[in-house]
Design a protein around this motif. Sequence first.
Motif, PDB file in Angstrom:
ATOM      1  N   TYR A 258      12.125  -4.590  13.214  1.00 18.06           N
ATOM      2  CA  TYR A 258      10.868  -3.982  12.765  1.00 18.06           C
ATOM      3  C   TYR A 258      11.150  -2.710  11.979  1.00 18.06           C
ATOM      4  CZ  TYR A 258       8.730  -7.452  15.735  1.00 18.06           C
ATOM      5  OH  TYR A 258       8.331  -8.652  16.278  1.00 18.06           O
ATOM      6  N   ASN A 259      12.149  -2.819  11.123  1.00 17.20           N
ATOM      7  CA  ASN A 259      12.531  -1.715  10.249  1.00 17.20           C
ATOM      8  C   ASN A 259      12.419  -2.200   8.797  1.00 17.20           C
ATOM      9  OD1 ASN A 259      13.490   0.907   9.719  1.00 17.20           O
ATOM     10  ND2 ASN A 259      15.560   0.134   9.412  1.00 17.20           N
ATOM     11  N   SER A 260      11.249  -2.762   8.479  1.00 13.67           N
ATOM     12  CA  SER A 260      11.042  -3.399   7.189  1.00 13.67           C
ATOM     13  C   SER A 260      10.539  -2.393   6.157  1.00 13.67           C
ATOM     14  CB  SER A 260      10.027  -4.535   7.343  1.00 13.67           C
ATOM     15  OG  SER A 260       9.906  -5.259   6.150  1.00 13.67           O
ATOM     16  N   ARG A 261      10.944  -2.592   4.907  1.00 19.78           N
ATOM     17  CA  ARG A 261      10.631  -1.651   3.835  1.00 19.78           C
ATOM     18  C   ARG A 261       9.134  -1.636   3.510  1.00 19.78           C
ATOM     19  NH1 ARG A 261      14.099  -3.836  -0.898  1.00 19.78           N
ATOM     20  NH2 ARG A 261      13.591  -1.769  -1.730  1.00 19.78           N
ATOM     21  N   LEU A 262       8.732  -0.608   2.801  1.00 19.30           N
ATOM     22  CA  LEU A 262       7.377  -0.502   2.268  1.00 19.30           C
ATOM     23  C   LEU A 262       7.460  -0.922   0.798  1.00 19.30           C
ATOM     24  CD1 LEU A 262       4.670   0.563   3.501  1.00 19.30           C
ATOM     25  CD2 LEU A 262       5.117   2.713   2.308  1.00 19.30           C
ATOM     26  N   ALA A 263       6.869  -2.069   0.466  1.00 18.57           N
ATOM     27  CA  ALA A 263       7.023  -2.584  -0.897  1.00 18.57           C
ATOM     28  C   ALA A 263       6.049  -3.725  -1.131  1.00 18.57           C
ATOM     29  CB  ALA A 263       8.457  -3.074  -1.131  1.00 18.57           C
ATOM     30  N   ARG A 304      10.255   8.519   1.859  1.00 18.60           N
ATOM     31  CA  ARG A 304      10.737   7.605   0.824  1.00 18.60           C
ATOM     32  C   ARG A 304      12.059   6.950   1.227  1.00 18.60           C
ATOM     33  NH1 ARG A 304      13.057   8.452  -4.517  1.00 18.60           N
ATOM     34  NH2 ARG A 304      13.147  10.685  -4.088  1.00 18.60           N
ATOM     35  N   THR A 305      12.970   7.712   1.819  1.00 22.50           N
ATOM     36  CA  THR A 305      14.259   7.159   2.210  1.00 22.50           C
ATOM     37  C   THR A 305      14.115   6.188   3.368  1.00 22.50           C
ATOM     38  OG1 THR A 305      15.381   9.182   1.490  1.00 22.50           O
ATOM     39  CG2 THR A 305      16.585   7.725   2.988  1.00 22.50           C
ATOM     40  N   GLN A 306      13.372   6.594   4.380  1.00 26.14           N
ATOM     41  CA  GLN A 306      13.168   5.743   5.547  1.00 26.14           C
ATOM     42  C   GLN A 306      12.505   4.411   5.169  1.00 26.14           C
ATOM     43  OE1 GLN A 306      10.051   6.858   8.343  1.00 26.14           O
ATOM     44  NE2 GLN A 306      11.473   6.531  10.065  1.00 26.14           N
ATOM     45  N   TYR A 343      -0.298   9.597  -3.354  1.00 23.65           N
ATOM     46  CA  TYR A 343       0.983  10.127  -2.886  1.00 23.65           C
ATOM     47  C   TYR A 343       2.141   9.372  -3.534  1.00 23.65           C
ATOM     48  CZ  TYR A 343       4.857  11.198   0.254  1.00 23.65           C
ATOM     49  OH  TYR A 343       6.070  11.578   0.763  1.00 23.65           O
ATOM     50  N   TRP A 344       2.055   8.034  -3.527  1.00 22.79           N
ATOM     51  CA  TRP A 344       3.169   7.251  -4.049  1.00 22.79           C
ATOM     52  C   TRP A 344       3.218   7.254  -5.580  1.00 22.79           C
ATOM     53  CZ3 TRP A 344       7.015   6.842  -1.102  1.00 22.79           C
ATOM     54  CH2 TRP A 344       6.837   6.715   0.301  1.00 22.79           C
TER      55      TRP A 344
END
Length: 347
Positions: A258-263, A304-306, A343-344
């Motif tokens: 459950y460490n999936s990217r934001l995209a 952003r990195t996380q 923000y993004w």
Amino acid sequence: MAEKQALLQKILEIESEVDSAVSRRMLHANNLAAGNPGAVMFYFYLSKLTGSEEYFDKATRLYERIVNDYRFDPKYYSHCSGLAGLNWLTGHLIKNDFIDASCYEAISETEHFLYEKMTELLKQGFYDFLHDGLSIFYFFIENDIQHYDKEKIIAEVVDLLANIATTNEDGTVLWYNVDFVNRVIESNECNLGLAHGMPSIISLLSKAALRTNNPETRERAIMLADKAARFILTLQSKDPSTLSLYPFGMKKNNDASYNSRLAWCYGDLGIAISFWHLYEASNDENWKNASLQIIDKASLRRDRTQNMLHDAAVCHGTSGVSHIFHRFYLHTNNERYQQAAKYWIGH
């Protein structure tokens, strides 16, 4: 007003780079995702934004160049980088009054090849949205076509997707991952990315349900999408502290991450989009709530990195993330989503 001017200035800086790339023929000739067709779309919308005839003329000349220079190659058929993407673009430009409907005549005969290719791929289990069968299906359901009955195509594709699905003991369904590079179906792995995995199937089944006038076909499309979405729900994290609500995929006998990217391409946002599309097709408020549960959590993710955001791309970068949050703001008028979008975009 100052913010709007700053954004316009950035867009015009981008236009200068695009213009240079087009002039030096640096872009892929027929690649919607990374080539001239994408630049055509950019210029038409920039002309709409600014009211400038200059950008409209650039778009028109480039589109004419694409069509005149086009050389058919059966290896390049996908939405991302081939004929389906070029045909989809033509239909999109016609629907939005950028070009005349007669422009479709030049490419209409390619429907025959694309239909045969789509059915061939889906029968083999190659459904990948950007590269395989669903990339062609997207063109067929989104545009007016001349040589086929759209109702027939939708009914056929619903059947094909049902045939290649795996039914679980609880009645939910899944489709195994397509390795589109090595051309194999990975029967121990399930892909939960919008670009290549199950969320795209749910989204396109939902869109197809809205575009058919046949009640039986609509019901079958929604039912199949619902079973797939309910399978994804079973994978939701039970721990509120996890970075993402859902994994980017799953393998048999492996613990989900459950460490999936934001995209746009992978991660919770694509799953939220697919659930929202299912809500629009079914009017089932449960899918609306499931979608917004994801967006609520994702709107708080700001590192952003996380979140593995390393560039500005639509596919896996900050502009794609911003676009999704803005779309959900338009759906809901929730100010939190608008703030996340801003923000993004700032990044």
